[in-house]
Design a protein around this motif. Sequence first.
Motif, PDB file in Angstrom:
ATOM      1  N   LYS A  85       0.810  -1.218   0.000  1.00 27.41           N
ATOM      2  CA  LYS A  85       0.000   0.000   0.000  1.00 27.41           C
ATOM      3  C   LYS A  85       0.839   1.262   0.000  1.00 27.41           C
ATOM      4  CE  LYS A  85      -3.938  -2.169   2.291  1.00 27.41           C
ATOM      5  NZ  LYS A  85      -4.848  -2.151   3.475  1.00 27.41           N
ATOM      6  N   ARG A  86       2.132   1.133   0.288  1.00 21.94           N
ATOM      7  CA  ARG A  86       3.021   2.306   0.259  1.00 21.94           C
ATOM      8  C   ARG A  86       3.605   2.529  -1.137  1.00 21.94           C
ATOM      9  NH1 ARG A  86       7.458   1.127   4.535  1.00 21.94           N
ATOM     10  NH2 ARG A  86       7.245  -0.943   3.579  1.00 21.94           N
ATOM     11  N   PHE A  87       3.245   1.645  -2.072  1.00 23.70           N
ATOM     12  CA  PHE A  87       3.735   1.747  -3.460  1.00 23.70           C
ATOM     13  C   PHE A  87       5.269   1.746  -3.513  1.00 23.70           C
ATOM     14  CE2 PHE A  87      -0.350   3.977  -3.191  1.00 23.70           C
ATOM     15  CZ  PHE A  87      -1.101   3.195  -4.053  1.00 23.70           C
ATOM     16  N   LYS A  88       5.867   0.896  -2.683  1.00 22.42           N
ATOM     17  CA  LYS A  88       7.313   0.837  -2.611  1.00 22.42           C
ATOM     18  C   LYS A  88       7.869  -0.375  -3.362  1.00 22.42           C
ATOM     19  CE  LYS A  88      11.155   0.692   0.711  1.00 22.42           C
ATOM     20  NZ  LYS A  88      11.530   0.664   2.147  1.00 22.42           N
ATOM     21  N   TYR A  89       7.248  -1.535  -3.140  1.00  9.83           N
ATOM     22  CA  TYR A  89       7.779  -2.771  -3.713  1.00  9.83           C
ATOM     23  C   TYR A  89       7.019  -3.141  -4.990  1.00  9.83           C
ATOM     24  CZ  TYR A  89      10.014  -3.098   0.828  1.00  9.83           C
ATOM     25  OH  TYR A  89      10.761  -2.825   1.950  1.00  9.83           O
TER      26      TYR A  89
END
Length: 218
Positions: A68-72
């Motif tokens: 949900k943090r759009f990191k991975y």
Amino acid sequence: MEENSITYTHTNTYTTLNDVTSQTKNVWVALHGMGYLSKYFIKYFKALDTKENYIIAPQAPSKYYQDKRFKYIGASWLTRENIETEKENLFAYLDAMWSKELEKIGNQEVRFIFMGYSQGVSILTRWMAHRALSCDYLLLHSGAIPQELEATHFNYLPQSTTVTYLYGDEDEYITEARKTEQQLKGSALFGERLNVQVFKGKHEVHVPFINEISTKLM
């Protein structure tokens, strides 16, 4: 409502490890599972002898954010949506990649090791069946063989080709029923060439077996 289709040019990446030289003995084609990127998946092969092993890791084209943090970022090869067209798109990509890599190898005598991990198993076996691609060693690691494939699709494979189905004894995605199903399917497709190997572990790439294959084939 009408669904339409178009044809266009698409560019995709893939990752390689080491170089093709006169000392190269093994050429690996390793298809990752869902959620991977090829540049990270290929790290599982870093322990192999760099002079004797050349690794090619194709990249699944459909990228997505995994958290949900759009990191991975991960990637997927295929879904049920528009599957026949998507399979042809994947074959075209893999064909282009393979053609380019074969130019590097030329007439040099090497051993070809094809490996599919998790979702990569279904893509690899479909690609091989549709293009009659031969290899010296086929590793089907913790994934499912597509139901539509039949023994006739692999009649072209030399009897000398070794086929291994490998999975972990605690793999959360492989039930007892699935184990039986895949072993029966594998035996129907590959006959006596199939051997089944089980390691202690979950749904994960089993690096020791990868290293073992490289050593045995030298």
